[in-house]
Scaffold this active site. Structure first.
Site, PDB file in Angstrom:
ATOM      1  CG  ASP A 112      -0.357   0.143   2.522  1.00  0.00           C
ATOM      2  OD1 ASP A 112       0.474   1.050   2.704  1.00  0.00           O
ATOM      3  OD2 ASP A 112      -0.697  -0.648   3.432  1.00  0.00           O
ATOM      4  CG  MET A 113       0.745   6.075  -1.100  1.00  0.00           C
ATOM      5  SD  MET A 113      -0.403   7.369  -1.639  1.00  0.00           S
ATOM      6  CE  MET A 113      -1.125   7.835  -0.076  1.00  0.00           C
TER       7      MET A 113
END
Length: 252
Positions: A112-113
């Site tokens: 994820d980011m």
């Protein structure tokens, strides 16, 4: 498109994977979304086959088979998303490789980011498909810094498994390194799995770094840096896939 001599033709999704567009599974969705044209005609049938003389485009841009297969390890910094492009204008992890590789590389799996660490990139569709298949169950190791202390009892609970929003999450191992630093090993990799498991115990995540995938370690690669996988690492990952699948068949 000439339908003759179909024995020399390749399924369109496999062709796109070998062109480095995306993994075979992701290429199927690209076709279904109407983004692919063969000889000027949009194609949405997954059974479509293409041959040497066919012109294939994705989003209007021609794609071609790539002669060199690339296998790349990137230490992804926080703030980058793992996708071919981002409609929200966020930074894309693949952009960190564009100055070093002319090939079209796509990520195998995701982070994820806000997570950091190991992410693999390739233009080899078969390699990506084997590593991404649920049956591969390759271990992924993370070092997590938390906002609250993690007790040995909580670590044992995460190994036993917890249910969050009717989804069951379970790690292979959770080891407390310090009161607010743990090592977690997964074999599934559901979306935001570690964060959700910890949040279910009212524990926040300050930092999450993936440091190992199967037999490949992050070692001293700094954030934003990348390197090619060695032949030994590539073969080791594929052998792990075969070994795990063979074990599952024997135990079935």
């Amino acid at each position: 498109m000439d339908a003759a001599d179909s024995s020399e033709k390749t399924r369109l999704q496999a062709y796109l994977a070998h062109c480095g567009v995306a993994s075979r599974r992701a290429s199927e969705q690209i076709i279904l979304d109407g983004r692919v044209a063969v000889n000027g005609q949009t194609v949405t049938e997954l059974g479509t086959k293409v041959g040497e003389g066919d012109k294939v485009t994705v989003d209007g841009k021609p794609v071609h088979l790539e002669s060199r297969k690339c296998y790349v390890l990137l230490n992804k910094p926080a703030g980058f998303v793992c996708s071919a492009s981002d409609e929200k204008g966020r930074q894309v992890a693949a952009d960190l490789l564009r100055d070093s590789y002319k090939e079209r590389l796509y990520n195998v799996g995701r982070l994820d980011m806000y997570s950091k660490g190991m992410i693999l990139f390739t233009n080899d569709g078969d390699f990506a498909a084997k590593l991404s298949h649920p049956s591969s169950q390759i271990e992924k190791e993370y070092i997590v810094e938390t906002s609250q202390d993690v007790s040995p009892e909580t670590a044992a609970l995460l190994e036993h498994g917890v249910r969050v929003d009717n989804v069951f999450y379970k790690c292979v191992r959770c080891e407390v390194l310090k009161p607010r630093k743990i090592k977690i090993i997964l074999i599934e990799g559901k979306n935001r799995e570690i964060r959700k498991m910890l949040e279910s115990q009212n524990i926040g995540t300050r930092s999450l770094v993936r440091v190992r995938i199967g037999n490949v370690n992050l070692d001293d690669l700094r954030p934003g840096e990348h390197r090619d996988l060695t032949e030994k690492e590539i073969k080791g990952l594929l052998q792990l896939c075969k070994k795990i699948i063979a074990t599952r068949i024997r135990n079935a």
